[in-house]
Write a protein that holds these residues in place. Structure first.
Motif, PDB file in Angstrom:
ATOM      1  N   PRO A  46      70.414  17.027  93.300  1.00 58.24           N
ATOM      2  CA  PRO A  46      70.924  15.905  92.494  1.00 58.24           C
ATOM      3  C   PRO A  46      70.531  14.552  93.096  1.00 58.24           C
ATOM      4  O   PRO A  46      70.143  13.633  92.365  1.00 58.24           O
ATOM      5  CB  PRO A  46      72.437  16.122  92.506  1.00 58.24           C
ATOM      6  N   ALA A  47      70.593  14.439  94.421  1.00 56.53           N
ATOM      7  CA  ALA A  47      70.244  13.143  95.041  1.00 56.53           C
ATOM      8  C   ALA A  47      68.764  12.819  94.830  1.00 56.53           C
ATOM      9  O   ALA A  47      68.413  11.678  94.489  1.00 56.53           O
ATOM     10  CB  ALA A  47      70.579  13.174  96.536  1.00 56.53           C
ATOM     11  N   GLU A  48      67.884  13.817  95.000  1.00 58.52           N
ATOM     12  CA  GLU A  48      66.448  13.573  94.757  1.00 58.52           C
ATOM     13  C   GLU A  48      66.231  13.124  93.309  1.00 58.52           C
ATOM     14  O   GLU A  48      65.416  12.239  93.027  1.00 58.52           O
ATOM     15  CB  GLU A  48      65.643  14.865  94.982  1.00 58.52           C
ATOM     16  N   THR A  49      66.958  13.755  92.400  1.00 56.55           N
ATOM     17  CA  THR A  49      66.775  13.460  90.982  1.00 56.55           C
ATOM     18  C   THR A  49      67.244  12.042  90.652  1.00 56.55           C
ATOM     19  O   THR A  49      66.567  11.315  89.913  1.00 56.55           O
ATOM     20  CB  THR A  49      67.562  14.498  90.149  1.00 56.55           C
ATOM     21  N   ILE A  50      68.384  11.654  91.203  1.00 61.35           N
ATOM     22  CA  ILE A  50      68.913  10.313  90.911  1.00 61.35           C
ATOM     23  C   ILE A  50      67.993   9.244  91.518  1.00 61.35           C
ATOM     24  O   ILE A  50      67.658   8.255  90.854  1.00 61.35           O
ATOM     25  CB  ILE A  50      70.376  10.204  91.390  1.00 61.35           C
ATOM     26  N   LEU A  51      67.528   9.469  92.734  1.00 62.32           N
ATOM     27  CA  LEU A  51      66.565   8.517  93.328  1.00 62.32           C
ATOM     28  C   LEU A  51      65.279   8.483  92.510  1.00 62.32           C
ATOM     29  O   LEU A  51      64.674   7.418  92.320  1.00 62.32           O
ATOM     30  CB  LEU A  51      66.209   8.934  94.753  1.00 62.32           C
ATOM     31  N   GLY A  52      64.879   9.663  92.015  1.00 63.61           N
ATOM     32  CA  GLY A  52      63.632   9.778  91.248  1.00 63.61           C
ATOM     33  C   GLY A  52      63.711   9.140  89.875  1.00 63.61           C
ATOM     34  O   GLY A  52      62.682   8.913  89.234  1.00 63.61           O
ATOM     35  N   ALA A  53      64.913   8.872  89.412  1.00 61.50           N
ATOM     36  CA  ALA A  53      65.061   8.235  88.093  1.00 61.50           C
ATOM     37  C   ALA A  53      65.581   6.801  88.242  1.00 61.50           C
ATOM     38  O   ALA A  53      66.001   6.191  87.256  1.00 61.50           O
ATOM     39  CB  ALA A  53      66.018   9.061  87.226  1.00 61.50           C
ATOM     40  N   THR A  54      65.574   6.304  89.484  1.00 58.55           N
ATOM     41  CA  THR A  54      65.998   4.906  89.698  1.00 58.55           C
ATOM     42  C   THR A  54      64.957   4.209  90.598  1.00 58.55           C
ATOM     43  O   THR A  54      63.911   3.822  90.121  1.00 58.55           O
ATOM     44  CB  THR A  54      67.422   4.843  90.312  1.00 58.55           C
ATOM     45  N   ARG A  55      65.268   4.117  91.902  1.00 61.92           N
ATOM     46  CA  ARG A  55      64.402   3.295  92.773  1.00 61.92           C
ATOM     47  C   ARG A  55      62.972   3.829  92.875  1.00 61.92           C
ATOM     48  O   ARG A  55      62.013   3.056  92.853  1.00 61.92           O
ATOM     49  CB  ARG A  55      65.019   3.163  94.170  1.00 61.92           C
ATOM     50  N   LEU A  56      62.805   5.152  93.008  1.00 58.82           N
ATOM     51  CA  LEU A  56      61.440   5.672  93.154  1.00 58.82           C
ATOM     52  C   LEU A  56      60.643   5.484  91.862  1.00 58.82           C
ATOM     53  O   LEU A  56      59.429   5.247  91.887  1.00 58.82           O
ATOM     54  CB  LEU A  56      61.453   7.153  93.568  1.00 58.82           C
ATOM     55  N   ALA A  57      61.342   5.589  90.730  1.00 63.42           N
ATOM     56  CA  ALA A  57      60.664   5.340  89.447  1.00 63.42           C
ATOM     57  C   ALA A  57      60.249   3.874  89.363  1.00 63.42           C
ATOM     58  O   ALA A  57      59.123   3.543  88.962  1.00 63.42           O
ATOM     59  CB  ALA A  57      61.594   5.707  88.293  1.00 63.42           C
ATOM     60  N   ALA A  58      61.164   2.987  89.782  1.00 66.25           N
ATOM     61  CA  ALA A  58      60.838   1.551  89.761  1.00 66.25           C
ATOM     62  C   ALA A  58      59.654   1.267  90.679  1.00 66.25           C
ATOM     63  O   ALA A  58      58.738   0.504  90.328  1.00 66.25           O
ATOM     64  CB  ALA A  58      62.058   0.736  90.183  1.00 66.25           C
ATOM     65  N   ALA A  59      59.639   1.899  91.857  1.00 67.54           N
ATOM     66  CA  ALA A  59      58.529   1.668  92.792  1.00 67.54           C
ATOM     67  C   ALA A  59      57.206   2.116  92.174  1.00 67.54           C
ATOM     68  O   ALA A  59      56.175   1.450  92.341  1.00 67.54           O
ATOM     69  CB  ALA A  59      58.791   2.410  94.106  1.00 67.54           C
ATOM     70  N   SER A  60      57.237   3.225  91.426  1.00 68.47           N
ATOM     71  CA  SER A  60      55.980   3.702  90.812  1.00 68.47           C
ATOM     72  C   SER A  60      55.488   2.736  89.741  1.00 68.47           C
ATOM     73  O   SER A  60      54.328   2.775  89.346  1.00 68.47           O
ATOM     74  CB  SER A  60      56.158   5.110  90.226  1.00 68.47           C
ATOM     75  N   LEU A  61      56.386   1.878  89.264  1.00 67.53           N
ATOM     76  CA  LEU A  61      55.999   0.872  88.257  1.00 67.53           C
ATOM     77  C   LEU A  61      55.761  -0.502  88.893  1.00 67.53           C
ATOM     78  O   LEU A  61      55.621  -1.505  88.191  1.00 67.53           O
ATOM     79  CB  LEU A  61      57.099   0.754  87.186  1.00 67.53           C
ATOM     80  N   GLY A  62      55.761  -0.540  90.232  1.00 68.34           N
ATOM     81  CA  GLY A  62      55.535  -1.811  90.929  1.00 68.34           C
ATOM     82  C   GLY A  62      56.727  -2.754  90.842  1.00 68.34           C
ATOM     83  O   GLY A  62      56.586  -3.963  91.010  1.00 68.34           O
TER      84      GLY A  62
END
Ligand code: NIG
Length: 411
Positions: free
Chosen positions: A342-358
């Motif tokens: 769950p933690a990987e998923t929440i990070l993956g749909a918030t900060r890490l997703a934002a980072a992938s979009l610059g």
């Protein structure tokens, strides 16, 4: 701008400055957030919050950063429900394409729609996505296929992007998605035009921040995609690539070579490809709704995790392989089918997703985490704990969704 505050039993910040081994999402128990109509100014435990700001108490609920959907084809019109019935009766992706379905069916719908229709359909869709917790959404073109169709989709996306009561939109020119009928006899010309005139036109009109290409068997080759990626880089655009959805044709190595921000899908990728991605710092955007619809095996999550590749979770919202608008559904499937925590998923749909979009890192007001100076994008969930977000509810559970400190949705 005046400050306001919210309090809740759990504030999941996703702020790297607060993350520890025992607190993987940087959660503050009994916390307070102070923000204005732009950004967060203070985040911390209630006991340390000043007394001179009005605070709305959300009690036993959980607050997270706004969700960031980093891969969508949301500017589609029409419906492909008939093709889902064919798929359930045993037809493959290629059978459906051969029968005039798939990307080409959405291409026909886009060609027959006006720019206003695409704009209105997209705006309504983004409104529904906001009610599910999404505050930033990447939106690709790629159903236009012909110059006028791509231009129409990108202009519609640009108009929706101006609306402040919808999620923040990141536009992507999906330059190589499928070959339209008109280009069957002139494939090289089609690819070259996408990589030169079209890319230059769309970049100078600021219609896209990223370029994308579908690198796969029965799609486009590494050499074709390289032309587009190299032009994009010269024009200062970011690169994201559809890679390995059906076969590994070397897309991961290309993504690493051109310094792409992300490789998306990745059901099929070699160890060599994974090593190249890790070395180049490329994020993997996982799309579990698509592989669920297509009945595919998951991407090699264990190997991606071991290589330290940031794993993003996105909806892939499209009318064929991921007929949904729900990032929370993709998150639930990432846990259930892909084995993300769950933690990987929440990070993956918030900060890490934002980072992938610059949008996270050394930018003035980042998005994707609850931290001082970041954009005030957050969700008050009508749930007692963040782990409840990744259960397959099938219905929205948001109480308030704020973008830049302003409410854009609630369920
Ligand atoms: N793989 C290519 N593109 C889309 C599918 C688009 C469609 O079927 O309309 C995807 O991300 O899954």
């Amino acid at each position: 701008m005046s400050l306001v505050g919210v309090a809740a039993k759990r504030i999941v910040t996703c702020d790297p400055a607060r993350i520890t081994k025992d607190n993987p999402l940087g959660t503050i128990e009994d916390g307070v957030i102070l923000y204005d109509q732009h950004s967060f100014s203070w985040v911390g435990p209630r006991a340390s919050a000043g007394a001179n700001v009005p605070i709305i108490d959300h009690g036993d609920r959980v607050i997270t950063p706004g969700l960031v959907d980093a891969h969508t084809h949301a500017a589609w019109v029409g419906s492909r429900h008939d093709e889902y019935v064919m798929r359930m009766a045993g037809a493959s992706y290629l059978d459906i394409a051969a029968a005039g379905g798939g990307i080409v069916a959405s291409h026909n719908a886009v060609m027959n729609a006006s720019e206003e229709e695409i704009e209105q359909t997209l705006a309504a869709r983004l409104k529904r996505m906001a009610s599910l917790g999404v505050t930033t959404c990447e939106v690709k073109s790629g159903y236009g296929l012909e110059p006028e169709g791509e231009r129409k989709q990108l202009r519609a996306i640009a108009r929706v992007r101006e609306e402040r009561d919808l999620p923040h939109v990141v536009p992507t020119f999906l330059a190589l998605h499928a070959l339209p009928k008109s280009a069957k006899a002139s494939r090289d010309h089609y690819v070259l035009r996408a990589a030169t005139t079209l890319l230059q036109e769309f970049a100078s009109a600021k219609l896209c921040e990223f370029v994308d290409a579908y690198v796969d068997k029965n799609a486009f080759t590494v050499d074709e995609a390289r032309l587009v990626c190299e032009s994009a880089k010269k024009l200062g655009l970011g690169v994201r690539l559809h890679v390995g959805q059906f076969a590994d044709v070397g897309g991961a190595e290309l993504a690493a070579e051109v310094g792409a921000r992300s490789v998306d899908h990745l059901e099929n990728v070699s160890d060599k490809g994974i090593a190249a991605l890790a070395k180049a710092g490329v994020s993997a955007v996982l799309l579990p709704t698509a592989s669920f619809t297509l009945g595919q095996e998951p991407p090699p999550v264990e190997r991606l995790r071991a290589a330290g590749i940031p794993m993003v979770v996105a909806s892939d919202a499209n009318p064929g392989t991921a007929p949904t608008e729900s990032l929370p559904l993709a998150m639930a499937l990432a846990v259930r089918l892909y084995g993300l925590t769950p933690a990987e998923t929440i990070l993956g749909a918030t900060r890490l997703a934002a980072a992938s979009l610059g949008l996270w890192g050394s930018v003035p007001h980042p998005r994707g985490a609850i931290a001082p100076g970041a954009r005030a994008d957050f969700v008050v969930w009508d749930l007692p704990h963040e782990n409840a977000i990744v259960q397959p509810w099938g219905s929205p559970k948001t109480l308030l969704v704020l973008r830049d400190g302003v409410c854009i949705g609630r369920s």
